[in-house]
Design an enzyme around this catalytic site. Structure first.
Site, short mmCIF file in Angstrom:
data_model
loop_
_atom_site.label_atom_id
_atom_site.label_comp_id
_atom_site.label_asym_id
_atom_site.label_seq_id
_atom_site.Cartn_x
_atom_site.Cartn_y
_atom_site.Cartn_z
N ALA A 1 -29.63 69.84 -46.15
CA ALA A 1 -28.70 70.79 -45.55
C ALA A 1 -27.35 70.76 -46.26
CB ALA A 1 -28.53 70.49 -44.07
N GLU B 1 -27.52 78.06 -26.80
CA GLU B 1 -28.46 78.34 -27.87
C GLU B 1 -29.62 79.15 -27.33
OE1 GLU B 1 -29.55 75.48 -31.03
OE2 GLU B 1 -31.60 75.67 -30.23
N LYS C 1 -22.36 65.38 -45.82
CA LYS C 1 -22.40 66.78 -45.38
C LYS C 1 -21.00 67.30 -45.06
CE LYS C 1 -25.70 66.83 -42.12
NZ LYS C 1 -26.71 67.38 -41.17
N THR D 1 -31.32 80.64 -33.14
CA THR D 1 -32.13 79.84 -34.05
C THR D 1 -32.81 80.73 -35.09
OG1 THR D 1 -34.14 79.93 -32.70
CG2 THR D 1 -32.58 78.16 -32.23
N TYR D 2 -33.26 80.08 -36.16
CA TYR D 2 -33.92 80.80 -37.24
C TYR D 2 -35.28 81.23 -36.73
CZ TYR D 2 -34.31 81.90 -42.25
OH TYR D 2 -34.39 82.53 -43.46
N HIS E 1 -28.38 80.50 -37.23
CA HIS E 1 -29.02 79.37 -37.90
C HIS E 1 -29.63 79.84 -39.22
CE1 HIS E 1 -29.65 76.67 -34.13
NE2 HIS E 1 -28.63 77.49 -33.94
#
Length: 293
Positions: free
Chosen positions: A125, A17, A165, A48-49, A78
């Site tokens: 989410a 990541e 989810k 990542t965002y 993300h």
């Protein structure tokens, strides 16, 4: 090749990541990081965002697209949804598709201070996951929490939410960081008992300094085993010794996880490719043996 297909063809899956620079940060440093990580032959790299602001999705998109086009390595973009409308995410989906991004890690994101908890397009989410599956053709990853989400009323409630989810369409799971493998094994047994059979990737972060561990524990709620506490206590005033001990501790976690048949390992390397290289080098023969068996 999308990440769901990678899991079907190869285990254990190796991933890293990275995160975009802060606003007005240097993208070149991120590209240098990716260049070094690509040499380690990961199966995918997640992005990542980006830093807060209206252009954060564009930054994530640019980096994810670069990974895929420059190195032919799958990227996982993300995407948080807590403050987005359906029109907002549709525009982002259009950009992802145009850039041939196939994989999204669907996240709620942190609630902005003072923001109402209802009347949002996406409460959780899972709502984003369901919307993606109803309207697009992305492979979707979801976050999971071996010790329970820090906001969950209980671990049982968190597992119920995870079941929901996955029913909404998650294709694979990536865990929050943890420092006690037994917590992960307990979690994995409980997840499988709930008939959740999608791949679970174990998220590992090597702790390299005292401030980092204090910050991570505060944010995640992850517990520290006694062995880890002893290391911290012994070397907290010796930065180099603590750095080396952190690498060794994370390497031991990885060897143990790999030896129990984990679906994948996801390294939170904080944009430090030299750390990723140390960890991968330490377990490279284990990975080779597992992939050739």
């Amino acid at each position: 090749m999308d990440i769901k297909t990678i899991f079907n063809k190869k285990k254990p899956v190796l991933s890293f990541e990275i995160f975009p620079p802060k606003r007005d940060g240097d993208l070149n440093s991120v590209y240098k990081t990716i260049d070094a990580l690509a040499m380690l032959d990961p199966d995918y790299i997640s992005v990542t965002y980006g830093a807060a602001g209206s252009e954060r999705s564009n930054t994530t998109l640019d980096i994810a697209a670069f990974i895929r086009k420059q190195y032919q390595i799958e990227s996982l973009a993300h995407l948080t949804c807590v403050s987005s409308s359906k029109d907002d995410v549709d525009r982002i989906f259009d950009k992802f598709e145009a850039a041939e991004i196939e994989n999204i890690l669907a996240l709620r994101g942190d609630l902005p201070e003072g923001m109402a908890t209802n009347n949002r397009a996406f409460q959780y989410a899972g709502d984003l996951i369901q919307y993606i599956k109803e309207t697009r053709n992305f492979t979707v990853g979801a976050a999971c929490y071996p010790e329970g989400h820090i906001e969950a009323k209980s671990r049982t409630v968190d597992l119920i939410n995870l079941k929901q989810k996955t029913a909404q369409g998650a294709d694979f799971l990536v865990t929050q960081l943890f420092f006690d493998n037994e917590k992960f094994y307990d979690f994995r047994r409980e997840v499988r008992a709930l008939d959740i059979d999608i791949p679970i990737t174990a998220g590992i972060m090597p702790v390299l300094n005292k401030n980092q561990i204090e910050r991570m524990v505060a944010l995640s709620g992850a517990s520290l085993p006694d062995k880890f506490k002893r290391i911290m206590s012994k070397y907290e005033f010796n930065p180099q010794a603590l750095h080396d001990a952190g690498i060794i501790y994370a390497s031991e976690q990885l060897v143990d996880l790999l030896s129990t048949g984990v679906d994948g390992i996801h390294l939170y390397v904080m944009n430090k490719p030299e750390v990723a290289k140390q960890l991968v080098d330490n377990v490279s023969n284990v990975l080779k043996a597992l992939r050739s068996s």
